[in-house]
Motif scaffolding. Structure first.
Motif, short mmCIF file in Angstrom:
data_model
loop_
_atom_site.label_atom_id
_atom_site.label_comp_id
_atom_site.label_asym_id
_atom_site.label_seq_id
_atom_site.Cartn_x
_atom_site.Cartn_y
_atom_site.Cartn_z
N UNK A 299 21.51 15.30 -10.15
CA UNK A 299 21.12 13.91 -10.37
C UNK A 299 21.14 13.21 -9.01
N UNK A 300 19.99 12.70 -8.57
CA UNK A 300 19.87 12.07 -7.25
C UNK A 300 19.47 10.61 -7.41
N UNK A 301 20.16 9.74 -6.68
CA UNK A 301 19.88 8.29 -6.68
C UNK A 301 19.67 7.85 -5.25
N UNK A 302 18.53 7.21 -4.98
CA UNK A 302 18.18 6.78 -3.63
C UNK A 302 17.79 5.31 -3.68
N UNK A 303 18.35 4.51 -2.79
CA UNK A 303 18.03 3.08 -2.73
C UNK A 303 16.57 2.90 -2.32
N UNK A 304 15.89 1.84 -2.81
CA UNK A 304 14.47 1.64 -2.45
C UNK A 304 14.24 1.48 -0.95
N UNK A 305 15.20 0.89 -0.25
CA UNK A 305 15.04 0.67 1.20
C UNK A 305 15.82 1.70 2.00
N UNK A 306 15.91 2.93 1.49
CA UNK A 306 16.71 3.96 2.15
C UNK A 306 16.16 4.33 3.52
N UNK A 307 14.86 4.08 3.77
CA UNK A 307 14.28 4.41 5.07
C UNK A 307 14.89 3.58 6.20
N UNK A 308 15.56 2.48 5.87
CA UNK A 308 16.20 1.65 6.89
C UNK A 308 17.61 2.12 7.21
N UNK A 309 18.11 3.12 6.51
CA UNK A 309 19.44 3.64 6.77
C UNK A 309 19.44 4.44 8.07
N UNK A 310 20.60 4.60 8.72
CA UNK A 310 20.68 5.35 9.99
C UNK A 310 20.41 6.84 9.78
N UNK A 311 19.16 7.23 9.88
CA UNK A 311 18.78 8.62 9.58
C UNK A 311 19.37 9.60 10.57
N UNK A 312 19.51 9.20 11.85
CA UNK A 312 20.04 10.12 12.85
C UNK A 312 21.45 10.59 12.50
N UNK A 313 22.21 9.77 11.79
CA UNK A 313 23.58 10.14 11.39
C UNK A 313 23.58 10.78 10.01
N UNK A 314 22.85 10.20 9.08
CA UNK A 314 22.94 10.65 7.69
C UNK A 314 22.19 11.95 7.44
N UNK A 315 21.08 12.18 8.13
CA UNK A 315 20.29 13.39 7.85
C UNK A 315 21.10 14.67 8.03
N UNK A 316 21.79 14.87 9.20
CA UNK A 316 22.59 16.09 9.31
C UNK A 316 23.77 16.13 8.35
N UNK A 317 24.29 14.95 7.97
CA UNK A 317 25.39 14.93 7.00
C UNK A 317 24.89 15.40 5.64
N UNK A 318 23.70 14.94 5.26
CA UNK A 318 23.14 15.37 3.97
C UNK A 318 22.93 16.88 3.97
N UNK A 319 22.39 17.41 5.07
CA UNK A 319 22.16 18.86 5.12
C UNK A 319 23.46 19.64 5.10
N UNK A 320 24.46 19.15 5.83
CA UNK A 320 25.74 19.87 5.88
C UNK A 320 26.45 19.85 4.53
N UNK A 321 26.48 18.71 3.87
CA UNK A 321 27.14 18.64 2.56
C UNK A 321 26.39 19.45 1.51
#
Length: 403
Positions: A299-321
């Motif tokens: 089950x995945x939930x993504x905020x509508x304005x998620x593109x404004x989130x700090x992708x440089x930090x969150x992207x590797x965290x998402x992949x690692x988790x």
């Protein structure tokens, strides 16, 4: 541009190797298959008892045959369990464990045959148990054919010796169910083998996608660096030749080589930025697809304005988790969410805890902790008996080295 993928953990097969962790739907199908075989065996036992009751056999004989049928069915459940967790080794590699169910089947057949006076009931338990072994491909079909012929012959002998003396009983029903049991069992196991093949193909497809992505990245890096390194090598070689005769021209070539180094460095940064610039919504969707490919309900939930989130930090965290969930999770369910809060952005992933003990090194979680700390955020980890949760809260504008 295709989305980066996270490799699915490969589990080796063979003697002494861990068994392939099956998806939840495949495991449920196994229980349907095994229960179908066992219910058919119980139905055959019931037909035995009812037919002998109709033939006027005494109650102690009926009770003994019914109890023998239950014990035989229980022994085949053990064989089915071994069949589910079989490996590529020969069917007799576990003969000490397989010997007990086979001996039970032979004894049950002997008892049932003596009490009923029927060859068919004496032969069927052992034939059925032998068919549940892990026979090599192609052998099972011949075993089923041979077992069916043997049971048919026993049925014919019983028809000549016993059935004709008691024509009122439904002997044909007993013979039909008894001789059909091997074929029904073989069809059920064949269907299970087909599903196993499909499930392994699904896992291989996920690994292939990850491999293709890594190869694509390696090709881009090779093309970029190879071109610039070749140019730099030529410029330095030319500068070396010009220095003794024309120092000014040689110095110009050195400056050109330095510019080529800067271009190579900038090109590498651009390449890394291109891969990091995947929208976080796509990152979570890709992670959810990988978890589903591994058999988890996601089950995945993504905020509508998620593109404004700090992708440089969150992207590797998402992949690692996601990698941690694939390697150490139970493989049944997972929940992912990226939401906006007053304090910033919150990413959380929860999954069912696996049976294996937690990793001692904790390198993945330590790396996540460093990334979050550099960005000025907080990391919370909660491990319970049946759930593992990683929650990250980041400010809207990361600070420090992460920026």
């Amino acid at each position: 541009m295709s989305r980066p993928t996270v490799p699915v953990e490969h589990r080796p097969t063979g003697a002494g190797a861990p068994h392939l962790r099956l998806s939840r739907g495949i495991s449920a199908t196994w229980w349907y298959t095994a229960s179908g075989v066992l219910l058919f065996e119980l139905a055959v036992t019931l037909v035995w008892v009812l037919t002998l009751l109709e033939a006027g056999r005494p109650s102690p004989v009926l009770a003994a045959i019914g109890a023998a049928g239950l014990v035989w069915t229980a022994s085949t459940a053990v064989l089915l369990q071994y069949y589910r967790h079989r490996t590529d080794e020969s069917p007799w590699a576990r003969w000490p464990r397989l010997l007990a169910p086979l001996v039970i089947a032979a004894v049950i057949g002997l008892v049932a045959g003596l009490l009923s006076g029927l060859w068919l009931m004496g032969v069927l338990p052992l034939v059925q148990s032998v068919l549940l072994l892990n026979w090599p491909p192609g052998v099972r079909a011949r075993m089923v054919a041979a077992g069916t012929v043997l049971l048919g012959a026993a049925w014919f002998v019983d028809a000549q010796l016993t059935f004709s003396q008691q024509p009122d009983a439904n002997w044909w029903l007993l013979g039909f169910f008894s001789t059909s049991l091997p074929l029904m069992t073989a069809v059920s196991l064949w269907w299970w083998d087909v599903l196993i093949t499909v499930d392994r193909a699904r896992a291989s497809e996920a690994r292939l996608a990850a491999t293709q992505e890594r190869l694509r990245v390696a090709t881009d890096v090779h093309d970029l660096q190879g071109h610039h390194l070749q140019v730099i090598a030529l410029q330095l070689e030319l500068a070396e030749r010009l220095m003794p005769t024309d120092p000014q021209a040689g110095l110009e070539q050195l400056r050109a080589a330095r510019r080529s180094v800067d271009e190579a460095r900038q090109g590498t940064r651009d390449l890394a930025t291109r891969f990091r610039a995947v929208p976080l919504g796509d990152e979570i969707a890709n992670a959810a697809d990988l978890l589903r490919a591994a058999g988890s309900s996601v089950q995945a939930t993504v905020a509508p304005d998620a593109d404004h989130a700090p992708a440089a930090v969150l992207a590797p965290i998402i992949r690692e988790t996601t990698t941690n969930a694939l390697r150490h999770g139970g493989g049944t369910w997972a929940r992912m969410a990226l939401t906006r809060e007053p304090s910033g952005w919150r990413y959380q992933i929860a999954n069912d805890a696996g049976h294996a003990a937690p990793s001692d090194d904790g390198a993945g979680l330590e790396g996540i902790g460093r990334r979050v700390a550099d960005a000025g955020g907080t990391l919370a980890i909660r491990r319970e008996a049946d759930e593992f949760v990683v929650a990250v809260v980041l400010p809207a504008e990361p600070s420090g080295a992460s920026r």
